[in-house]
Design an enzyme around this catalytic site. Structure first.
Site, PDB file in Angstrom:
ATOM      1  N   HIS A 184      20.802  35.488  38.965  1.00 27.24           N
ATOM      2  CA  HIS A 184      21.468  34.347  38.315  1.00 27.24           C
ATOM      3  C   HIS A 184      22.830  34.741  37.757  1.00 27.24           C
ATOM      4  O   HIS A 184      23.318  34.145  36.782  1.00 27.24           O
ATOM      5  CB  HIS A 184      20.600  33.753  37.193  1.00 27.24           C
ATOM      6  CG  HIS A 184      19.247  33.330  37.617  1.00 27.24           C
ATOM      7  ND1 HIS A 184      18.960  32.054  38.063  1.00 27.24           N
ATOM      8  CD2 HIS A 184      18.082  34.021  37.693  1.00 27.24           C
ATOM      9  CE1 HIS A 184      17.683  31.964  38.373  1.00 27.24           C
ATOM     10  NE2 HIS A 184      17.130  33.152  38.167  1.00 27.24           N
ATOM     11  N   SER A 323      50.115  38.892  45.750  1.00 29.42           N
ATOM     12  CA  SER A 323      50.753  37.751  45.092  1.00 29.42           C
ATOM     13  C   SER A 323      52.256  37.801  45.304  1.00 29.42           C
ATOM     14  O   SER A 323      52.873  38.870  45.311  1.00 29.42           O
ATOM     15  CB  SER A 323      50.450  37.756  43.600  1.00 29.42           C
ATOM     16  OG  SER A 323      51.156  36.727  42.941  1.00 29.42           O
ATOM     17  N   LYS A 329      49.428  42.995  42.034  1.00 29.66           N
ATOM     18  CA  LYS A 329      48.145  42.346  42.303  1.00 29.66           C
ATOM     19  C   LYS A 329      47.714  42.629  43.747  1.00 29.66           C
ATOM     20  O   LYS A 329      48.497  42.516  44.682  1.00 29.66           O
ATOM     21  CB  LYS A 329      48.245  40.840  42.078  1.00 29.66           C
ATOM     22  CG  LYS A 329      46.920  40.113  42.049  1.00 29.66           C
ATOM     23  CD  LYS A 329      47.125  38.656  41.634  1.00 29.66           C
ATOM     24  CE  LYS A 329      45.809  37.945  41.366  1.00 29.66           C
ATOM     25  NZ  LYS A 329      45.022  37.778  42.589  1.00 29.66           N
ATOM     26  N   GLU A 336      37.834  37.723  52.268  1.00 34.76           N
ATOM     27  CA  GLU A 336      38.266  36.328  52.338  1.00 34.76           C
ATOM     28  C   GLU A 336      38.413  35.854  53.782  1.00 34.76           C
ATOM     29  O   GLU A 336      38.042  34.723  54.121  1.00 34.76           O
ATOM     30  CB  GLU A 336      39.584  36.158  51.580  1.00 34.76           C
ATOM     31  CG  GLU A 336      39.439  36.306  50.077  1.00 34.76           C
ATOM     32  CD  GLU A 336      40.767  36.393  49.340  1.00 34.76           C
ATOM     33  OE1 GLU A 336      40.736  36.447  48.102  1.00 34.76           O
ATOM     34  OE2 GLU A 336      41.830  36.412  49.998  1.00 34.76           O
TER      35      GLU A 336
END
Length: 471
Positions: A184, A323, A329, A336
């Site tokens: 969870h 980025s 970053k 992805e």
């Protein structure tokens, strides 16, 4: 006529065809009728049709359906066409076309007839000779099945195996790396990072098994049913003999294919032409393994999140700046990309399933779009699996200090005390640890509930990953 065009004829009349084109009237009509997507039919499917035509010519010669010179001309033209790296120029018909694939079947028939006629000086007809003993209704679905098998054996299964190997290597590397489990998205009892990666590897292995299990049904070919499944105009031994040739050719071309599947004639040609259930089945198997990849990719994104404000339990290879505005970053770009591929695979599977439901009486008329969907799926799964393995999984590094700190500070570690202290007392310890920011070990020690030696033994997280000291 100008030098740019020539006149060809079919049963509907005259058609202007580009003078340099190897195709003839029916292909030209399809080009003009279906300017839909600009996407050509998958070349592996086209190549499979060419192989069917070559094998058919061989058996038609043996059965006396066509003469030796024409048969040899068709066989030679087929081999030369398959060897032509620029052969796609001969097959301009759009993916979205007549539902039986007749336009593509006739495209192949016409190109082979033209090339064979030019080389031999004979009059070779696309229907009477190249398509002898066949119908689009049995050759086109046969070619779909052959293309699915070829891409599966030649590309997808080796790529999925490479991904499973990479995950298994990480499972071994991280076998002793303790971490906190999570259910969870909340802290759970300890496990190892190796166990986590072992689960990922097992999911891919099971996905491979599902795909392999569907192959025998895909290898059941509708060739020989001709128009509606009755076999009209096909000699009795034609289909079995052609399929035997195709099987031998496939075994020589696709490494180790004989270990997994052999081509055979469908036991019931009415089912084989009216339904495309085997394609639906293997599409579903690819959907399952793709969804497993989505889960793995998503987990890796979570585990590598941060690096300062996320879990940061693992480090993924840094492949590119993440980025255009935030310097330094770096994003999990390969996971992805995997997730995007899986999204497309789900869409392809939906198209295959919906198309499969459109079988009407003796023929399914959604075969071109079903073929496009399943062949796209297989190619995508194959390419992204190797990418996932080589540019992501192989380079993963564990943040061992953080993993151990999370495991030792997790309140769920108190679960190991339940056999000694009971559920209620253990729950109070967990709440105390959360409220005060102390570890389970510190709370139990402070309360004097167990001897220090027992505490150290029971709360050592590594044995807990194997069932604990009480097991």
């Amino acid at each position: 006529m100008s030098a740019e065009f020539r006149i060809e004829h079919d049963s509907l009349g005259e058609v202007k065809v580009p003078s340099t084109a190897a195709w003839q009237a029916q292909t030209q009509r399809a080009v003009e009728n279906f300017p839909v997507s600009g996407r050509q039919v998958n070349q592996v499917l086209i190549d499979s049709l060419i192989r069917v035509k070559a094998a058919a010519a061989t058996i038609n010669l043996l059965l006396g359906v066509i003469d030796q010179l024409r048969a040899e001309a068709i066989i030679t033209a087929s081999a030369e066409l398959l060897a032509d790296e620029d052969r796609a120029r001969h097959f301009p018909v759009d993916v979205f076309q007549t539902g039986s694939g007749t336009s593509t079947n006739m495209n192949v028939n016409e190109v082979l007839a033209t090339l064979a006629s030019r080389a031999s000086g004979l009059s070779i007809h696309p229907n009477d000779h190249v398509n002898a003993s066949q119908s689009s209704n049995d050759t086109f679905p046969t070619a779909i099945h052959l293309a699915v098998i070829e891409l599966t054996l030649g590309q997808a299964l080796p790529s999925l195996d490479a991904l499973a190997n990479s995950l298994e290597a990480k499972a071994s590397e991280f076998a002793e790396t303790v971490k906190s489990g999570r259910t969870h998205l909340m802290d759970a009892v300890p496990m190892t990072l190796g166990q986590e990666f072992g689960g990922y590897a097992a999911a891919i292995r099971l996905g491979i098994d599902r795909v392999v299990a569907a192959l025998p049904r895909v290898a059941s070919l509708p060739l020989g049913g001709t128009a509606v499944g009755t076999g009209l105009n096909a000699p009795e031994r034609f289909a079995d003999a052609v399929i035997s040739l195709l099987d031998v050719e496939m075994q020589s071309r696709v490494a180790a294919s004989g270990e997994l599947v052999h081509l055979h004639e469908a036991p019931n040609h009415f089912e084989a032409q009216g339904s495309r259930d085997a394609i639906i089945e293997i599409s579903g198997a690819y959907r399952v393994v793709a969804l497993s990849m989505f889960k793995i990719a998503n987990d890796l994104r979570w585990l590598s999140s941060g690096p300062a404000t996320g879990l940061s339990e693992i480090h993924l290879p840094e492949l590119q700046p993440g980025s255009s505005i935030m310097p330094g970053k770096v994003n999990p770009v390969i996971p992805e990309a995997v997730q995007q591929v899986v999204t497309q695979v789900i869409g392809n599977d939906a198209a295959v399933a919906f198309g499969g439901a459109a079988g009407t009486l003796e023929l399914n008329v959604m075969m071109p779009v079903m073929a496009a969907g399943i062949l796209d799926t297989i190619s995508l799964v194959a390419s992204v699996s190797r990418l996932f393995a080589g540019r992501c999984v192989d380079g993963i590094v564990a943040n061992e200090a953080r993993l151990l700190r999370y495991a030792e500070s997790s309140p769920s570690l108190v679960t190991a005390l339940v056999p000694l202290l009971g559920y209620e007392e253990s729950a109070r310890i967990a709440h105390d640890a959360l409220e005060t920011g102390r570890t389970i070990r510190e709370v139990v020690t402070e309360r004097g509930l167990l001897d220090p030696e027992v505490i150290s033994e029971v709360l050592d997280p590594l044995p807990l990953t194997r069932g604990g000291v009480h097991r």
